[in-house]
Enzyme design. Structure first.
Site, PDB file in Angstrom:
ATOM      1  N   GLU A  78       9.961   1.507  10.348  1.00  8.47           N
ATOM      2  CA  GLU A  78      11.168   2.359  10.092  1.00  8.47           C
ATOM      3  C   GLU A  78      10.264   3.579  10.365  1.00  8.47           C
ATOM      4  O   GLU A  78       9.663   4.171   9.397  1.00  8.47           O
ATOM      5  CB  GLU A  78      11.856   2.111   9.011  1.00  8.47           C
ATOM      6  CG  GLU A  78      12.578   0.812   8.859  1.00  8.47           C
ATOM      7  CD  GLU A  78      13.306   0.691   7.560  1.00  8.47           C
ATOM      8  OE1 GLU A  78      13.805  -0.271   7.504  1.00  8.47           O
ATOM      9  OE2 GLU A  78      13.464   1.828   6.707  1.00  8.47           O
ATOM     10  N   CYS A  90      14.026  10.708   6.297  1.00  7.88           N
ATOM     11  CA  CYS A  90      14.173  10.045   7.421  1.00  7.88           C
ATOM     12  C   CYS A  90      15.473  10.254   8.218  1.00  7.88           C
ATOM     13  O   CYS A  90      15.513  10.673   9.307  1.00  7.88           O
ATOM     14  CB  CYS A  90      13.634   8.945   7.554  1.00  7.88           C
ATOM     15  SG  CYS A  90      14.696   7.700   6.753  1.00  7.88           S
ATOM     16  N   LYS A 114       0.967  -1.103   0.073  1.00  7.40           N
ATOM     17  CA  LYS A 114       0.185   0.015  -0.081  1.00  7.40           C
ATOM     18  C   LYS A 114       1.049   1.212   0.097  1.00  7.40           C
ATOM     19  O   LYS A 114       1.637   1.902   0.867  1.00  7.40           O
ATOM     20  CB  LYS A 114      -0.954  -0.031   1.115  1.00  7.40           C
ATOM     21  CG  LYS A 114      -1.995   1.047   1.186  1.00  7.40           C
ATOM     22  CD  LYS A 114      -2.617   1.582   2.204  1.00  7.40           C
ATOM     23  CE  LYS A 114      -1.891   2.901   2.849  1.00  7.40           C
ATOM     24  NZ  LYS A 114      -1.969   4.026   2.072  1.00  7.40           N
ATOM     25  N   GLU A 170       9.840  16.424  14.718  1.00  6.57           N
ATOM     26  CA  GLU A 170      10.456  15.978  13.082  1.00  6.57           C
ATOM     27  C   GLU A 170       9.664  17.098  12.049  1.00  6.57           C
ATOM     28  O   GLU A 170       8.411  16.947  12.140  1.00  6.57           O
ATOM     29  CB  GLU A 170      10.180  14.782  12.817  1.00  6.57           C
ATOM     30  CG  GLU A 170      10.827  14.239  11.605  1.00  6.57           C
ATOM     31  CD  GLU A 170      10.360  13.098  11.047  1.00  6.57           C
ATOM     32  OE1 GLU A 170       9.111  12.356  11.301  1.00  6.57           O
ATOM     33  OE2 GLU A 170      11.133  12.276  10.466  1.00  6.57           O
TER      34      GLU A 170
END
Ligand code: NAD
Length: 506
Positions: A266, A300, A191, A400
């Site tokens: 992750e 990331c 997905k 973040e």
């Protein structure tokens, strides 16, 4: 507009035409289908213009994909590793043939500059080839000796697995996850992120062209709350590999609890780049700039916190300001562009909100801190931004931001650098710049992160483990770590018929 940009736009329009004209469906059991018929509009962050309709999978559509993956699982697991290797190399060939298309479609769908996306297909193909070459030996285990028994281990593929990917570098990340799953002998339901669905469909087309049997690779488009949730809850799915936000990782942990699935998460990061006084100044500067302003900072492993030692702080920040102010923001297909538009309006709102938050927190905006919509139209353009005079407990140092935004924090001693580096909920990556080897070693051990680079930017090495600690995730990709995730290990213990068997009831 340069001739090269004009040419690139014309080419990209050609590649995008079919997406604009036809609803993008799901790929289930070797067939393209619109499923239940729900759709959503896909737009480009360049100017919010229409890129086409995309089918939004219902629970029933996801169930069909999971059932196809389950039906194909035994056949694919029994396919000899050497045959899987051949098919996955063919898939690599297909990706390389369509490298330009993949790069341009990816740039237009998620706003990443073409200069970084040019390598996407080549890297994706390299991922398939690397894991393909290990497919013939993937089942091999260990031989473990005891005095009166011999143990040996064998590995077998888990079965159908879910791969759920984000929008930041969707193509590369999808290949990085799916390649080892298929090489292991697992079947896949993928997905992709709803904000960048296009290249996942090219991937599925390439898989089909490479001759993957029906049902081995399934792809469903749609939203996390419906399609993603149904996928993670489906009883046929044995494991979920997610690349995404930490909040999503927590949700998936909860969603998979009832069916007790194996998870590889992750997740996010707030990675420090720690520059000591004795660092190679120019190399540290180049790497610091690259690791936060490349890929729009939507990365990331971006070095979003600069921890800078007091002795070189002024000189380093002065040079940094000059570089950041010089970064070229522009059309993602312009070969000169270094930073393109942010992926989506919602993400643009999030990133720009930190310009105000930084001021409220008491930091200084040394460069940028502005939307570029007035100058550049309705696209999600922002200035590359540098915050200075920041403290580690400020929101701009803890959260973040996931944009081209760097927060610089001063430190004096090695101990202080370690403390600052570790005072975060995240632990994905870290970068250490020093010419003192002993200090580099001490820092490498002390900084809490899954990956540390010493005197380097993020350097890709497929056999090395990739992943984070703390809120940055669970599990590792790369080399045999990937196979270990997608395979079950069985121990077989054989007696030498010499040991005394315990006796009861004689
Ligand atoms: P996201 O978590 O919002 O979405 C990722 C995927 O999860 C999407 O496909 C989404 O539809 C799906 N999803 C959302 N809710 C779900 C649910 N309840 N159940 C199942 N699936 C669900 O992340 P994003 O905004 O697309 O990507 C950015 C994030 O990804 C950042 O936090 C970034 O750090 C992280 N990321 C991490 C790595 C890494 O290797 N650690 C790499 C790239 C990106």
């Amino acid at each position: 507009m340069s001739a090269q940009l004009q040419e690139n736009i014309a080419k990209a329009e050609g590649y995008l035409a079919r997406f604009k004209e036809n609803t993008l469906g799901h790929f289930i059991n070797g067939e393209w289908t619109l499923g239940s018929g729900e759709t959503f509009d896909n737009t480009t962050p360049l100017d919010q213009s229409y890129l086409g309709k995309v089918a939004a999978a219902s629970v029933e559509d996801v169930n069909a994909a999971c059932e196809a993956a389950a039906a194909a699982a035994a056949g694919w697991a029994a396919t000899p590793g050497a045959e899987r290797r051949k098919i996955l190399h063919r898939l690599g060939d297909e990706l390389e043939k369509r490298a330009e298309e993949i790069a341009m479609v990816e740039s237009m769908d998620c706003g990443q500059a073409l200069r970084f996306m040019r390598q996407a297909a080549v890297r994706g193909a390299a991922n398939f080839r690397f894991f393909a070459d290990q497919a013939p030996e993937a089942r091999n285990g260990l031989s473990l000796h005891q005095a009166e028994h011999t143990n040996f281990t064998v590995r077998s593929p888990l079965g159908p697995v879910a791969v759920i990917t984000p929008w930041n570098t969707p193509f590369m990340l999808s290949t990085w996850k799916i390649a080892p799953a298929l090489a292991s002998g697992c079947t896949v339901v993928h997905k992709p992120a709803e904000l960048s669905p296009l290249t996942a469909s090219i991937l599925a087309e390439c898989a089909d062209a490479a001759g993957l049997p029906k049902g081995v690779w399934n792809m469903v488009n749609g939203f996390g709350a419906v399609a993603g949730k149904a996928l993670t809850e489906h009883p046929a799915i044995k494991a979920v590999a997610l690349v995404g936000d930490s909040a999503t990782g927590k949700m998936i942990q909860a969603q998979t609890a009832q069916t007790l699935k194996r998870l590889h998460l992750e997740l996010g990061g707030k990675n420090p780049v720690i520059v000591f006084d004795d660092a190679d100044f120019e190399r540290a500067l180049d790497a610091t700039v690259f690791m936060i302003y490349s890929l729009n900072g939507q990365r990331c492993t971006s070095s979003s916190r600069l921890l800078i030692q007091s002795g070189i702080k002024d000189k380093f920040l002065a040079a940094l300001k000059e570089r950041v102010a010089n970064i070229k923001v522009g059309h993602p297909l312009d070969p000169e562009t270094e930073v393109g538009p942010l992926v989506h309006t919602g993400h643009y709102d999030k990133v720009t909100s930190y310009f105000e938050i930084a001021k409220q927190d008491g930091a200084t905006i040394a460069v940028g801190g502005k939307s570029l919509r007035d100058e550049m139209g309705p696209g999600n353009y922002v200035t590359p931004t540098l915050f200075v005079d920041a403290k580690n407990d400020m929101r701009i140092a803890q959260e973040e931001i996931f944009g081209p935004v760097l927060t610089a924090i001063e430190f004096d001693t090695e101990e202080e650098a370690i403390k600052l580096a570790n005072e975060t909920v995240y632990g994905l990556a870290g970068y250490i710049w020093t010419s003192n080897t002993g200090r580099a070693m001490r820092m490498a051990h002390a900084v809490e992160a899954g990956m540390l680079w010493v005197n380097s930017e993020n350097n890709r090495n497929l056999p090395s483990p990739f992943g984070g600690v703390k809120m940055s995730g669970i599990g590792r990709d790369g080399g045999d770590w990937s196979f270990d995730f997608y395979m079950e290990t069985k121990n077989v213990c054989i007696a030498h018929d010499t040991h005394k068997v315990p006796v009861l009831g004689r």
